[in-house]
Design a protein around this motif. Sequence first.
Motif, PDB file in Angstrom:
ATOM      1  N   UNK A 296      -3.131   9.492  -4.591  1.00  0.00           N
ATOM      2  CA  UNK A 296      -3.270   8.424  -4.040  1.00  0.00           C
ATOM      3  C   UNK A 296      -2.881   8.441  -2.750  1.00  0.00           C
ATOM      4  N   UNK A 297      -3.350   8.640  -1.605  1.00  0.00           N
ATOM      5  CA  UNK A 297      -3.032   8.957  -0.158  1.00  0.00           C
ATOM      6  C   UNK A 297      -3.676   7.909   0.704  1.00  0.00           C
ATOM      7  N   UNK A 298      -3.763   6.739   0.209  1.00  0.00           N
ATOM      8  CA  UNK A 298      -4.055   5.534   1.029  1.00  0.00           C
ATOM      9  C   UNK A 298      -4.408   4.393  -0.251  1.00  0.00           C
ATOM     10  N   UNK A 299      -4.757   3.127   0.550  1.00  0.00           N
ATOM     11  CA  UNK A 299      -4.910   1.992  -0.702  1.00  0.00           C
ATOM     12  C   UNK A 299      -4.730   0.645   0.359  1.00  0.00           C
ATOM     13  N   UNK A 300      -4.774  -0.273  -0.434  1.00  0.00           N
ATOM     14  CA  UNK A 300      -4.477  -1.772   0.202  1.00  0.00           C
ATOM     15  C   UNK A 300      -3.397  -1.942   0.780  1.00  0.00           C
ATOM     16  N   UNK A 301      -2.443  -1.456   0.663  1.00  0.00           N
ATOM     17  CA  UNK A 301      -1.074  -1.510   1.670  1.00  0.00           C
ATOM     18  C   UNK A 301      -1.172  -0.813   2.815  1.00  0.00           C
ATOM     19  N   UNK A 302      -2.029   0.128   3.085  1.00  0.00           N
ATOM     20  CA  UNK A 302      -2.188   0.944   4.343  1.00  0.00           C
ATOM     21  C   UNK A 302      -2.585  -0.039   5.584  1.00  0.00           C
ATOM     22  N   UNK A 303      -1.852  -0.141   6.612  1.00  0.00           N
ATOM     23  CA  UNK A 303      -2.436  -0.863   7.701  1.00  0.00           C
ATOM     24  C   UNK A 303      -1.320  -0.858   8.797  1.00  0.00           C
ATOM     25  N   UNK A 304      -1.960  -1.582  10.059  1.00  0.00           N
ATOM     26  CA  UNK A 304      -0.962  -1.509  11.326  1.00  0.00           C
ATOM     27  C   UNK A 304      -0.294  -2.890  11.157  1.00  0.00           C
ATOM     28  N   UNK A 305       1.012  -3.159  11.614  1.00  0.00           N
ATOM     29  CA  UNK A 305       1.738  -4.377  11.452  1.00  0.00           C
ATOM     30  C   UNK A 305       2.256  -4.343  12.929  1.00  0.00           C
ATOM     31  N   UNK A 306       2.688  -5.628  13.458  1.00  0.00           N
ATOM     32  CA  UNK A 306       3.213  -5.878  14.882  1.00  0.00           C
ATOM     33  C   UNK A 306       4.170  -6.845  14.907  1.00  0.00           C
ATOM     34  N   UNK A 319      -8.229  -7.110  13.234  1.00  0.00           N
ATOM     35  CA  UNK A 319      -9.445  -7.115  13.871  1.00  0.00           C
ATOM     36  C   UNK A 319      -9.869  -6.036  14.663  1.00  0.00           C
ATOM     37  N   UNK A 320     -11.054  -5.643  14.042  1.00  0.00           N
ATOM     38  CA  UNK A 320     -11.499  -4.347  14.527  1.00  0.00           C
ATOM     39  C   UNK A 320     -11.315  -2.921  13.900  1.00  0.00           C
ATOM     40  N   UNK A 321     -10.310  -3.097  13.023  1.00  0.00           N
ATOM     41  CA  UNK A 321      -9.995  -1.899  11.869  1.00  0.00           C
ATOM     42  C   UNK A 321     -10.848  -2.061  10.781  1.00  0.00           C
ATOM     43  N   UNK A 322     -10.945  -0.880  10.105  1.00  0.00           N
ATOM     44  CA  UNK A 322     -11.634  -0.831   8.655  1.00  0.00           C
ATOM     45  C   UNK A 322     -11.100  -1.782   7.697  1.00  0.00           C
ATOM     46  N   UNK A 323     -11.976  -2.356   6.830  1.00  0.00           N
ATOM     47  CA  UNK A 323     -11.430  -3.451   5.787  1.00  0.00           C
ATOM     48  C   UNK A 323     -10.908  -2.641   4.647  1.00  0.00           C
ATOM     49  N   UNK A 324     -11.303  -1.535   4.465  1.00  0.00           N
ATOM     50  CA  UNK A 324     -10.740  -0.751   3.305  1.00  0.00           C
ATOM     51  C   UNK A 324     -10.735   0.799   3.582  1.00  0.00           C
ATOM     52  N   UNK A 325     -10.320   1.734   2.455  1.00  0.00           N
ATOM     53  CA  UNK A 325     -10.133   3.030   2.587  1.00  0.00           C
ATOM     54  C   UNK A 325      -9.291   3.390   3.822  1.00  0.00           C
ATOM     55  N   UNK A 326      -8.120   2.811   4.001  1.00  0.00           N
ATOM     56  CA  UNK A 326      -7.273   3.521   4.699  1.00  0.00           C
ATOM     57  C   UNK A 326      -6.151   4.180   4.346  1.00  0.00           C
ATOM     58  N   UNK A 327      -6.018   5.338   4.924  1.00  0.00           N
ATOM     59  CA  UNK A 327      -4.803   6.344   4.592  1.00  0.00           C
ATOM     60  C   UNK A 327      -3.900   6.243   5.620  1.00  0.00           C
ATOM     61  N   UNK A 328      -3.286   7.450   5.795  1.00  0.00           N
ATOM     62  CA  UNK A 328      -2.325   7.602   6.878  1.00  0.00           C
ATOM     63  C   UNK A 328      -2.884   7.217   8.202  1.00  0.00           C
ATOM     64  N   UNK A 345      -6.678   6.978  12.515  1.00  0.00           N
ATOM     65  CA  UNK A 345      -6.738   6.468  11.279  1.00  0.00           C
ATOM     66  C   UNK A 345      -7.542   7.479  10.430  1.00  0.00           C
ATOM     67  N   UNK A 346      -6.896   7.674   9.164  1.00  0.00           N
ATOM     68  CA  UNK A 346      -7.012   8.806   8.256  1.00  0.00           C
ATOM     69  C   UNK A 346      -7.773   7.966   6.867  1.00  0.00           C
ATOM     70  N   UNK A 347      -8.970   8.614   6.545  1.00  0.00           N
ATOM     71  CA  UNK A 347      -9.273   7.876   5.227  1.00  0.00           C
ATOM     72  C   UNK A 347      -8.331   8.376   3.962  1.00  0.00           C
ATOM     73  N   UNK A 348      -8.676   7.642   2.793  1.00  0.00           N
ATOM     74  CA  UNK A 348      -7.848   7.843   1.612  1.00  0.00           C
ATOM     75  C   UNK A 348      -7.946   9.288   1.315  1.00  0.00           C
TER      76      UNK A 348
END
Length: 777
Positions: A296-306, A319-328, A345-348
Amino acid sequence: MKKKNWYWVIALAFLGVVAGVILSQQYTSTSSTIEKEVPAKAEESQVDEEGFVEKGPGKRDDWFMTQKGYEEEEIPRDAFRKAVNQASDLRKMTSEEAPGALNQQWNFNAPSDIGGRVVDVVVDPKEQDTIYIGAASGGVWKSTDAGDTFESVWDDNLVQSIGAVAITPDGTLYVGTGEANPGGGSIVFGGTGVYRSDNGGESWEQIGLEESNAIGRIVIDPENPERVFAAATGPLFHEGEQRGLYLSEDGGDTWEKVLAGENETTGAVDIAIDSENPNRVYAAMWDRIRYPNKRQYGGEGSGIYRSEDGGASWERVTEGLPDSDLGRIGLAVSSTNPEKVYATVIQTSGYFEGFYISEDHGATWEKQDHPKNLANSQSSFGWWFGRNYVDPEDGDHIFVSGVQLMESKDGGQTWSATNGRKVHADQHGMAWDPKVPGRVYLGNDGGVYRSEDNGDVSREWIKATYEPYTQFYTLTVSREDPSRLAGGTQDNGSIRSWGEEGWNNYYYGDGLANLINYEDQDNVFACYQYGNCARSIDGGDTMINFTDETESDRRNWLTPLVFDPNDPSIMYYAGNILNRSTDGGETWEAISPSLSDAKSKDAYPFGTITTVAPAKSNSNTLYAGTDDGRLWTTNNLGEDWKEIEHEMLPDRWVTRVAVDPKDEKVVYATFSGFRSGDNAAHVLQSKDGGETWEDVSSNLPEVPLNDIIIHPKKRNVLYAASDVGVFVSPNGGKKWYSLGEGMPLVPVMDLQYHEPSGVLFAGTFGRGVYEIEPKGW
């Protein structure tokens, strides 16, 4: 022995075989003429509804992971760290009980001109032409001549796996151990936290995050060097531990977790700071874990924080980023317009999802109409890279790491790629030298490069000339001339010490099995992944692939290829079927049925033979071990095969079988797979051809063994190669000791004993080749 229920389905590995072969031919300087080529076919992975990669027959090297964590069992949470501590204890015991074993000197042999995976680069802010680099499994190195030559500045007794390097304006170094690039087959090792040096690497202090296991990035506040951020990616094989983003306000003396992941599999992997407002910090979180049968190289915890307050509080920006299938995700802030932030952004699955730009400090994002070459740069394993870089003088001059280094001079609208013939593949780290305009350093799977043209991918890149941190899978030494060595290396092909000045490549791909005929050193053999092997009668200048001449349904990542010890014209090659040649590899005949099971060709373990051992004392006797824990023998050259079954034999991957040169009934077998409370053996000995067995692991550390050698004259003397060094037993395994001083704490993959000179050679995964003359041992 119980039968195995094959239900393994493991991920597509980090580099597709076809891509690997093609790129190797592009980036490797080779004198070889390939007369016959049998490339393996890569197939796309499939991802289930939970985001797990389920299969992919084109896998690169799940071989490594599967050895370590056999079948459905987990690798124990502290396995690597425990093994390192046990190796240290064994060394202390050796100094007290058998100082003669320790008072021998390992010496570095070669190569110094090939290089290996470099994951990070930093420039010394004060010293001219001085840089530091982190080698993936080779420690930290320093160059004082603008990246031309390197010397180690890392303690040999520390874990050699490196994930990140950072440096403050006053030259204080921070190093995060444990590589965060996970690989498809996980040929990465865990770390033991963060280290600091205030004297250019002369000494190091462990300063915390011991359980982080892997550090993806370390970033220093540009206005306050006491503020240090560390992205703890977490253990690859387990949930929890010290995953998350950490901040130290006192130069690393203490750490606080300022951003936790959304679940137990989410850690931090990248950090970017607004240079005009250091209170604005961006973090890439990555949901990533390796299970024995899934990746599992992606999932619900993947994302950008500020964070707008220096890391005290955080918001997830979506906003503007994919809703799911986020990897590294890789991050970078424009150096001249800090409102602009870049994200790769890389997919799972590992494929490229998109290149995103924010024009409002990361609040909203817009996917760019990226050209095909940018997507192709990530191939199907974008989680192997994950870093972006921006020219310090031009915020629209962007670089994205990938198979090629991708460069944009117009803020991400158009992209150009490095020439694969001039720059090695798989990019990881970049750094600009503020003291020399236009000078940029690059670290990749081939080592270190320097540009004097501001990183322009179309211009010249200068490769380092001395960088002794090559990752060897295998090693072979000429009996006629011990200076004539060859070996298979990670992402650097099969390399040799002759043919050109220095070491050079003579067969491509990930180099694996290599052989030199012990009666004719111009007769050589080399393989790349999954048993694609070739022979040569001119020292490797012309290679002829013979894979099609062999018979097997399945072939292991590292397919066994061995000489008969009495006649080098007789050879053995093993997929799931053992093949024999009597004419030096020109023609082959199958001499066994399938010796290993597989539910299907997609299953893993593949159901393959992993080791073959012909007996010197009786040429009719052979032993073979498999990846599903089976041992076999024949006493009539394969007319009849007997499976060796005994309650002492562990249900583990068989890494090596060694036969006593004077007695074919005396045999040793080594196994991989960490012990997790079941006391599974590392080394077993039989004195009656496999009828009965004795555990001779004795006091060895609980770590997989990669090789075992019986001394050709002192038959009770054994040498064993492990993930934490080399050990020797003077009494057939009743007691083991650490062998020699001078070799770093690095995985040793292959041993070769050169009988005419009495020198033992070790092929290490990260520090090249070492040699020792074990007098009395």
